[in-house]
Design a protein around this motif. Sequence first.
Motif, short mmCIF file in Angstrom:
data_model
loop_
_atom_site.label_atom_id
_atom_site.label_comp_id
_atom_site.label_asym_id
_atom_site.label_seq_id
_atom_site.Cartn_x
_atom_site.Cartn_y
_atom_site.Cartn_z
N LYS A 202 -30.55 -46.36 5.58
CA LYS A 202 -31.34 -47.57 5.31
C LYS A 202 -32.77 -47.39 5.77
CE LYS A 202 -27.97 -51.28 5.08
NZ LYS A 202 -27.57 -52.57 5.63
N GLU A 203 -32.97 -46.75 6.91
CA GLU A 203 -34.32 -46.50 7.40
C GLU A 203 -35.08 -45.58 6.44
OE1 GLU A 203 -33.89 -44.99 11.36
OE2 GLU A 203 -33.19 -46.91 12.14
N LYS A 204 -34.42 -44.50 6.02
CA LYS A 204 -35.06 -43.55 5.10
C LYS A 204 -35.36 -44.21 3.76
CE LYS A 204 -33.13 -39.35 7.04
NZ LYS A 204 -32.25 -38.18 6.81
N CYS A 205 -34.41 -44.97 3.24
CA CYS A 205 -34.61 -45.61 1.94
C CYS A 205 -35.67 -46.70 2.03
CB CYS A 205 -33.29 -46.19 1.43
SG CYS A 205 -32.11 -44.94 0.89
N CYS B 245 -38.97 -47.69 -2.71
CA CYS B 245 -38.91 -49.08 -2.22
C CYS B 245 -40.21 -49.52 -1.55
CB CYS B 245 -37.75 -49.23 -1.23
SG CYS B 245 -36.12 -48.93 -1.94
N ALA B 246 -41.19 -48.65 -1.47
CA ALA B 246 -42.43 -48.94 -0.74
C ALA B 246 -43.17 -50.15 -1.30
CB ALA B 246 -43.34 -47.72 -0.74
N HIS B 247 -43.25 -50.26 -2.63
CA HIS B 247 -43.99 -51.38 -3.22
C HIS B 247 -43.32 -52.72 -2.91
CE1 HIS B 247 -40.92 -50.71 -6.28
NE2 HIS B 247 -41.21 -51.90 -6.78
N LEU B 248 -42.01 -52.73 -2.80
CA LEU B 248 -41.30 -53.97 -2.46
C LEU B 248 -41.48 -54.31 -0.98
CD1 LEU B 248 -38.07 -53.36 -4.53
CD2 LEU B 248 -39.90 -54.98 -5.03
N LYS B 249 -41.54 -53.29 -0.13
CA LYS B 249 -41.80 -53.53 1.29
C LYS B 249 -43.21 -54.08 1.48
CE LYS B 249 -41.35 -51.67 5.90
NZ LYS B 249 -41.33 -52.99 6.44
N PHE C 102 -34.88 -60.30 -0.73
CA PHE C 102 -33.74 -59.90 -1.55
C PHE C 102 -34.07 -58.70 -2.43
CE2 PHE C 102 -31.46 -64.29 -1.58
CZ PHE C 102 -31.03 -64.08 -0.30
N ASP C 103 -35.28 -58.68 -3.00
CA ASP C 103 -35.68 -57.54 -3.83
C ASP C 103 -35.72 -56.25 -3.01
OD1 ASP C 103 -35.91 -59.20 -6.03
OD2 ASP C 103 -38.10 -59.39 -5.88
N PHE C 104 -36.27 -56.33 -1.81
CA PHE C 104 -36.36 -55.16 -0.94
C PHE C 104 -34.96 -54.70 -0.50
CE2 PHE C 104 -36.84 -53.39 3.42
CZ PHE C 104 -37.46 -52.20 3.07
N ILE C 105 -34.12 -55.63 -0.09
CA ILE C 105 -32.76 -55.28 0.34
C ILE C 105 -31.97 -54.67 -0.81
CG2 ILE C 105 -30.54 -56.24 1.08
CD1 ILE C 105 -32.13 -58.18 2.84
N HIS C 106 -32.14 -55.21 -2.00
CA HIS C 106 -31.45 -54.66 -3.18
C HIS C 106 -31.87 -53.22 -3.42
CE1 HIS C 106 -29.59 -54.48 -7.12
NE2 HIS C 106 -30.72 -54.01 -7.59
N CYS C 107 -33.16 -52.94 -3.32
CA CYS C 107 -33.67 -51.59 -3.51
C CYS C 107 -33.09 -50.63 -2.47
CB CYS C 107 -35.20 -51.59 -3.44
SG CYS C 107 -35.94 -49.97 -3.70
N VAL C 108 -33.10 -51.05 -1.21
CA VAL C 108 -32.57 -50.21 -0.13
C VAL C 108 -31.07 -49.98 -0.32
CG1 VAL C 108 -32.12 -50.12 2.35
CG2 VAL C 108 -34.36 -50.85 1.53
N ASP C 109 -30.33 -51.02 -0.62
CA ASP C 109 -28.89 -50.87 -0.82
C ASP C 109 -28.57 -49.95 -1.99
OD1 ASP C 109 -28.31 -52.45 1.35
OD2 ASP C 109 -27.80 -54.24 0.18
N HIS C 110 -29.33 -50.06 -3.05
CA HIS C 110 -29.13 -49.19 -4.21
C HIS C 110 -29.37 -47.73 -3.83
CE1 HIS C 110 -28.94 -48.07 -8.42
NE2 HIS C 110 -30.06 -47.40 -8.26
#
Length: 84
Positions: free
Chosen positions: A27-30, A36-40, A65-73
């Motif tokens: 999760k940290e790496k993603c 995912c940088a643009h969402l962060k 939610f958008d950021f978490i979705h990206c990380v989870d994916h």
Amino acid sequence: MSFKNILPSVSAQEPDEELVDPQVTLKEKCGDSTHCAHLKEKLDACTDRVNSRTKTDETCVEELFDFIHCVDHCVSKSLFSLLK
């Protein structure tokens, strides 16, 4: 029904070694990845904007939610290959 044979286990190499959850590391790496940088950045900007105001109805739920979705994916692509 026993899940012992179905669910993978994660074990320490040494008896005194503390287990490290590979999901936390991924999760940290993603979260820091370029994918995912643009969402962060959007989430951080929204958080800064909301925190700078004393009275606002704005929340950053959509950005979160958008950021978490990206990380989870991102995590889902490689997590299970790391489990023993």
